[in-house]
Design a protein around this motif. Structure first.
Motif, mmCIF file in Angstrom:
data_model
loop_
_atom_site.group_PDB
_atom_site.id
_atom_site.type_symbol
_atom_site.label_atom_id
_atom_site.label_comp_id
_atom_site.label_asym_id
_atom_site.label_seq_id
_atom_site.Cartn_x
_atom_site.Cartn_y
_atom_site.Cartn_z
ATOM 1 N N ILE A 265 -4.363 8.425 -3.092
ATOM 2 C CA ILE A 265 -5.917 7.510 -2.997
ATOM 3 C C ILE A 265 -5.064 6.403 -2.773
ATOM 4 O O ILE A 265 -4.357 6.077 -3.478
ATOM 5 C CB ILE A 265 -6.041 8.018 -4.558
ATOM 6 N N THR A 266 -5.481 6.392 -2.085
ATOM 7 C CA THR A 266 -5.151 4.600 -1.317
ATOM 8 C C THR A 266 -6.177 3.655 -2.675
ATOM 9 O O THR A 266 -7.419 3.900 -2.361
ATOM 10 C CB THR A 266 -5.278 4.342 0.173
ATOM 11 N N PHE A 267 -5.423 2.521 -2.068
ATOM 12 C CA PHE A 267 -6.600 1.387 -3.046
ATOM 13 C C PHE A 267 -6.384 0.082 -2.249
ATOM 14 O O PHE A 267 -5.943 -0.565 -2.498
ATOM 15 C CB PHE A 267 -5.308 1.129 -4.300
ATOM 16 N N THR B 48 -2.718 -3.591 -16.152
ATOM 17 C CA THR B 48 -2.126 -2.441 -16.529
ATOM 18 C C THR B 48 -2.318 -0.588 -15.177
ATOM 19 O O THR B 48 -1.869 -0.251 -14.900
ATOM 20 C CB THR B 48 -2.592 -1.787 -17.395
ATOM 21 N N ALA B 49 -3.480 -1.130 -14.155
ATOM 22 C CA ALA B 49 -4.370 0.272 -13.524
ATOM 23 C C ALA B 49 -3.129 -0.330 -12.189
ATOM 24 O O ALA B 49 -2.879 0.147 -11.424
ATOM 25 C CB ALA B 49 -5.067 -0.691 -12.710
ATOM 26 N N GLU B 50 -2.130 -2.171 -12.088
ATOM 27 C CA GLU B 50 -1.319 -1.809 -10.884
ATOM 28 C C GLU B 50 -0.081 -0.329 -11.236
ATOM 29 O O GLU B 50 -0.466 -0.225 -9.564
ATOM 30 C CB GLU B 50 -0.505 -3.013 -11.304
ATOM 31 N N PHE B 51 0.701 -0.524 -12.285
ATOM 32 C CA PHE B 51 1.161 0.680 -12.040
ATOM 33 C C PHE B 51 0.595 2.136 -11.501
ATOM 34 O O PHE B 51 1.230 3.089 -10.913
ATOM 35 C CB PHE B 51 2.060 1.032 -12.839
ATOM 36 N N HIS B 52 -0.597 2.554 -12.411
ATOM 37 C CA HIS B 52 -1.039 3.265 -12.923
ATOM 38 C C HIS B 52 -1.812 3.791 -11.347
ATOM 39 O O HIS B 52 -1.907 4.924 -10.896
ATOM 40 C CB HIS B 52 -2.498 3.647 -13.828
ATOM 41 N N GLU B 53 -1.935 2.221 -10.576
ATOM 42 C CA GLU B 53 -2.932 3.052 -9.335
ATOM 43 C C GLU B 53 -1.973 3.615 -8.212
ATOM 44 O O GLU B 53 -2.490 3.974 -7.410
ATOM 45 C CB GLU B 53 -3.454 2.142 -8.811
ATOM 46 N N ARG B 54 -0.542 2.882 -8.235
ATOM 47 C CA ARG B 54 0.701 2.953 -7.740
ATOM 48 C C ARG B 54 0.667 4.575 -7.583
ATOM 49 O O ARG B 54 1.327 5.401 -6.803
ATOM 50 C CB ARG B 54 1.577 2.209 -8.268
ATOM 51 N N GLU B 55 0.925 4.982 -9.164
ATOM 52 C CA GLU B 55 1.107 6.355 -8.952
ATOM 53 C C GLU B 55 -0.181 7.308 -9.105
ATOM 54 O O GLU B 55 0.547 8.376 -8.369
ATOM 55 C CB GLU B 55 1.217 6.742 -10.658
ATOM 56 N N ALA B 56 -1.153 7.135 -9.021
ATOM 57 C CA ALA B 56 -2.303 7.863 -8.399
ATOM 58 C C ALA B 56 -2.010 7.778 -6.750
ATOM 59 O O ALA B 56 -1.981 8.958 -6.087
ATOM 60 C CB ALA B 56 -3.344 7.427 -8.734
ATOM 61 N N TYR B 57 -1.698 6.778 -6.368
ATOM 62 C CA TYR B 57 -1.290 6.317 -4.784
ATOM 63 C C TYR B 57 -0.661 7.859 -4.377
ATOM 64 O O TYR B 57 -0.474 8.246 -2.937
ATOM 65 C CB TYR B 57 -0.993 5.227 -4.450
ATOM 66 N N ASP B 58 1.017 7.195 -4.789
ATOM 67 C CA ASP B 58 2.181 8.167 -4.287
ATOM 68 C C ASP B 58 1.908 9.297 -4.568
ATOM 69 O O ASP B 58 2.031 10.940 -3.820
ATOM 70 C CB ASP B 58 3.237 7.657 -6.104
#
Lengths: 362, 374, 152
Positions: free
Chosen positions: C117-119, C103-113
């Motif tokens: 924050i780059t992951f 589930t982190a995939e989408f949440h990290e994309r949201e945080a990046y957007d």
């Protein structure tokens, strides 16, 4: 039996004779053809309009709605208004579409259904062409429609259209078999392929009753396959609104869309009228042998009304399917045909042939 | 029927992509799915969202807490009451307010009514995705009764903003209890029709059983909650795990499935509607008398710190994370929306199935796009 | 596992994790480079079994950014809040955890957007809501957009 009061044969022949007496044979044929063409065109348009109206009302009835009710009493002029709108609507040109095929496709579909209508006996003597291979003709001609659908999907340069057309192609080619074979079952029983002879053969009982169980099975298979043939729900994968937006006619607008739309209804009408003619006696009134009084009363209802009544009853059943069942998936549609309907049909034909051979039918 | 899609088409030129959305009848909004196809089989799927991104989290940073509630309606508009509830609970928890018993009862009833209304609309849309268009009208017809009951009490039908921190905007209408009881009596009969027209249908069962399987481990991994997660056997009902309202005082079952296919997800919601009716029946006659709101300060300032509150919305676990710096508006507000996590699993679920299955699967996940995009 | 044991367990795994007082969750601030290793252990070890990442978000703390992970174990029923802080506003790379929790995939994309924050090692780090051509990251406190955001 005597149907002389409603027999239109003498009326047809009278006109025919009159034309040939006054004109050269060439011109007489031209005039006849034009007349018949015009009558059919008007009938075609009227039936399509009525069917669209009926569908909207039936669907509204099934869905606890009112349906069209604003334009005219009970909304009967709604369709005229819609038709005018569609006629006047801009035809949107599609970039990178194959222009010629794109424009040709709706006409092929219309022509196929128009040609199929020619062979249907509407009443005694009310019959454009009475081929002695009428059933073969109808099956052959109505399967031409799929070419139009395929062309429409291919030439639109749209992925939804292409997928819809391919589905429709795969489906109609498969279901042609069931349509043909279930009609063949009755041909065995009737001993003829001529529509007028098939109808005459049902004077003392409809084939669905005369042919025992095999005829009933053939009738049910015909209804299922016919529904698929007409691209109606639950076999409306070619359109599949919720999947492919509008399937093969996604890119069509205005009058060209109207042609496709009209054809869908006409195909349904043709499927229903062939079913009515072949299985339910066409324009032949309901006769029960032995009940002379009853048969006599039935004879007073004009054959044309009998024909329309049976056809619209079947049309209603097909509409009922659409508004009740969810749609099948493409592999399920093909499984249904190749694994169930076709084997059942083949066995059914054998049984029917055996029954006819032994003379067990009524 | 799942098809083996290995080896996938390597050459990008050979892949056939199809755009489903943003304007498409069965994405129920403006979601765009880019599906790679092999024949009609989906080999991979890329969801593109953001078509209805309104920056609600950014807007929240400018608004006071009571104002934030009005924005939450607009996220998952089909469970507006529940969205209101999560913010109210968070503010009440932070300020340590004792909410009157009456309010808690009414909120629980409203939440459950919302859940039923949402599932009714879902049922209709799911039926329509499957090609049975009559379902939509049936669902809409019965949902209308709930909306009428809402309208009388809340003054609006869809975006209620009925809950306020500490209580309710207004007390319930005198007719409310009668209307709700009438509705339950009516809907117990009608839900049988639902089963007749869709659940029992052979075509529907053939199309959904064994399609789009999500195992329990995958559901937990992708954070798939709500009826979708429970269909896979993930016991994720917040009402049971972290009770709020009066859920700890009513008897109800957490509906759990095992197979995790589309049909199981469908059944979860059908059974949940019945369970919600049971909850409402237990509460509707026992609403205690009292105030409809607690005494609150005019300006609500949350003590500095971080707060997290979760509730069970109609689609899954709805969480809200607030960082407060002691001002009247939040420093940072994050909504953990159930649909967003559920969407992330879609690619995984639908691989190897047909386009028609993709539509059925995405229907059974019950997306509300504004909730994904916020 | 109760919070006291869990606290010791985490401190044992990452000695330089900083415990933070919090009312609701057991909260730790994890050094930037230890997060991914800890995430793997939290998921895999049988007595921790944090298999459910129910929220992942990023907060702009003015001097630095904070990525907040909310974890829960569906079998052992304990919860944990982890925070990772970036060094400053310019160095915003954080290791991804989407190989641990899907589930982190989408949440990290949201945080990046939205937070920029780059992951590291994220398989598909693109903007999720906004257009690729969008400039800036709206949830940052220093984001200025005179056209779309109306200040009252």
């Amino acid at each position: 039996m005597d149907f002389s009061i409603y027999d239109l044969t003498s009326f047809d022949q009278g006109i025919d004779k009159c034309l040939y007496e006054n004109l050269t044979p060439f011109w007489a044929t031209v005039v006849e053809m034009t007349l018949i063409g015009l009558i059919f065109l008007i009938f075609y348009a009227l039936v399509a309009l009525f069917l669209i109206y009926a569908e909207r009302k039936v669907c509204a009835f099934m869905q606890n709605r009112v349906g069209p009710n604003r334009v005219g009493p009970y909304g009967i002029f709604q369709l005229i208004a819609d038709f005018i709108k569609l006629m006047l609507k801009e035809i949107i040109p599609i970039k990178n579409a194959d222009k010629f095929l794109f424009n040709l496709a709706p006409f092929i579909v219309v022509i196929a259904s128009f040609m199929a209508m020619a062979a249907i006996p509407f009443a005694k003597g009310l019959h454009a062409i009475d081929f002695d291979i009428g059933i073969l003709y109808v099956v052959a001609v109505s399967s031409m429609g799929v070419i139009g659908v395929l062309l429409a999907g291919w030439s639109s340069n749209n992925k939804y259209s292409l997928i819809g057309a391919m589905r429709s192609g795969a489906m109609i080619v498969s279901y042609e078999l069931s349509v043909g074979l279930s009609l063949l079952t009755v041909v065995i029983l009737a001993g003829t392929m001529q529509f007028s002879a098939i109808v005459e053969g049902q004077a003392n009982g409809w084939f669905i009753f005369k042919g025992h169980l095999p005829a009933v099975i053939a009738f049910i298979i015909y209804l299922i396959a016919g529904t698929a043939e007409a691209n109606r729900g639950p076999f409306d994968l070619a359109e599949a609104e919720s999947e492919l937006t509008a399937g093969y006619h996604t890119e069509y607008s205005g009058i060209k869309f109207a042609l496709f739309y009209m054809c869908e209804y006409m195909n349904m009408f043709i499927v229903a009228s062939i079913a009515a003619t072949v299985f339910l006696g066409g324009w032949m009134p309901l006769h029960i042998s032995g009940w002379e009084g009853f048969n006599h009363v039935m004879d007073f209802i004009p054959p044309f009304l009998w024909y329309l009544g049976k056809t619209f009853a079947l049309v209603w059943v097909i509409m009922w399917f659409k508004w009740t069942f969810p749609r099948l998936r493409i592999d399920q549609v093909l499984t249904l045909e190749w694994k169930y309907l076709l084997p059942i049909n083949l066995v059914n034909i054998l049984i029917m042939a055996f029954i006819v051979l032994m003379g067990w039918h009524f | 029927m799942k098809e083996d899609i290995n080896p996938p088409v390597r050459n990008i030129e050979e892949e056939y992509h199809i755009n489903i959305g943003p304007q498409h009848p069965s994405t129920h909004g403006v979601l765009r799915l880019v599906a790679s196809l092999k024949g009609e089989t989906v080999t991979s799927l890329k969801p593109h969202c953001g078509y209805i991104h309104r920056g609600i989290e950014k807007m929240c940073e400018k608004d006071t807490y009571p104002q934030v509630i009005h924005l939450t309606d607009r996220m998952d508009y089909l469970s507006a009451h529940i969205n209101n509830h999560v913010v109210c609970l968070l503010v009440e928890k932070a300020l340590e307010v004792d909410v009157p018993e009456r309010v808690q009862y009414i909120r629980t009833i409203m939440d459950e009514l919302t859940r039923i209304a949402s599932h009714q609309l879902w049922w209709g849309c799911f039926g329509m995705d499957m090609g049975g268009q009559t379902c939509l009208l049936y669902g809409m017809r019965d949902r209308e009764k709930i909306l009428d009951a809402f309208e009388e009490s809340c003054g609006s039908r869809l975006l209620h903003s009925y809950y306020t921190p500490g209580g309710l905007m207004k007390d319930i209408h005198p007719n409310f209890q009668k209307k709700v009881k009438d509705f339950i009596k009516y809907f117990r009969k009608k839900i049988h029709d639902y089963d007749c027209i869709l659940t029992g249908n052979v075509i529907m069962q053939e199309r959904t059983k064994g399609v789009g399987i999500l195992t329990k481990e995958e559901a937990i991994d992708y954070g798939v909650t709500g009826p979708t997660g429970r269909a896979s056997g993930f016991s994720c009902d917040v009402r049971k795990r972290y009770p709020y309202g009066v859920y700890d005082r009513v008897g109800f079952k957490e509906i759990l499935g095992t197979k995790g296919d589309t049909f199981e997800r469908y059944m979860m919601r059908m059974l949940e509607m019945r369970e919600s009716m049971n909850i409402i029946e237990q509460l509707i006659d026992n609403i205690p008398a009292g105030d409809y709101t607690a005494k609150m300060k005019a300006v609500l300032k949350l003590p500095a710190g971080e707060y997290y509150q979760r509730v069970e919305s109609a689609r899954g676990e709805l969480g809200v994370y607030v960082v407060s710096d002691g001002n009247k508006s939040p420093y940072r507000m994050k909504f953990r929306s159930p649909n967003f996590s559920n969407l992330s699993a879609l690619d995984h679920i639908c691989r190897g199935f047909k386009i028609a299955d993709l539509i059925a699967i995405s229907g059974s996940l019950d997306f509300v796009i504004p909730d994904i995009d916020r | 596992m109760d919070n006291a044991t869990l606290k010791e367990r985490i401190s044992g795994l990452v000695p330089d994790a900083e415990y933070q007082e919090s009312k609701q969750f057991l909260t730790f601030i994890i050094p930037l480079d230890k997060m991914h290793g800890l995430a793997l252990k939290l998921k895999q070890e049988a007595d921790l079994a944090f298999d459910y990442l129910f929220c992942l978000t990023a907060v702009d703390r003015n001097d630095f950014f904070e990525v907040v992970y909310h974890l829960e174990s569906t079998t052992l029923k304990h919860q944990l809040e982890l925070k990772v802080r970036t060094a400053d506003r310019d160095h915003v790379a954080v290791d991804t955890v989407c190989d641990v929790w899907g589930t982190a995939e989408f949440h990290e994309r949201e945080a990046y957007d939205l937070m920029g924050i780059t992951f590291n090692n994220h398989p598909d780090l693109r903007r999720i809501f906004l257009d690729e051509s969008w400039k800036g990251h709206p949830l940052r406190k220093d984001y200025v957009d005179e056209v779309n955001i109306i200040e009252l």
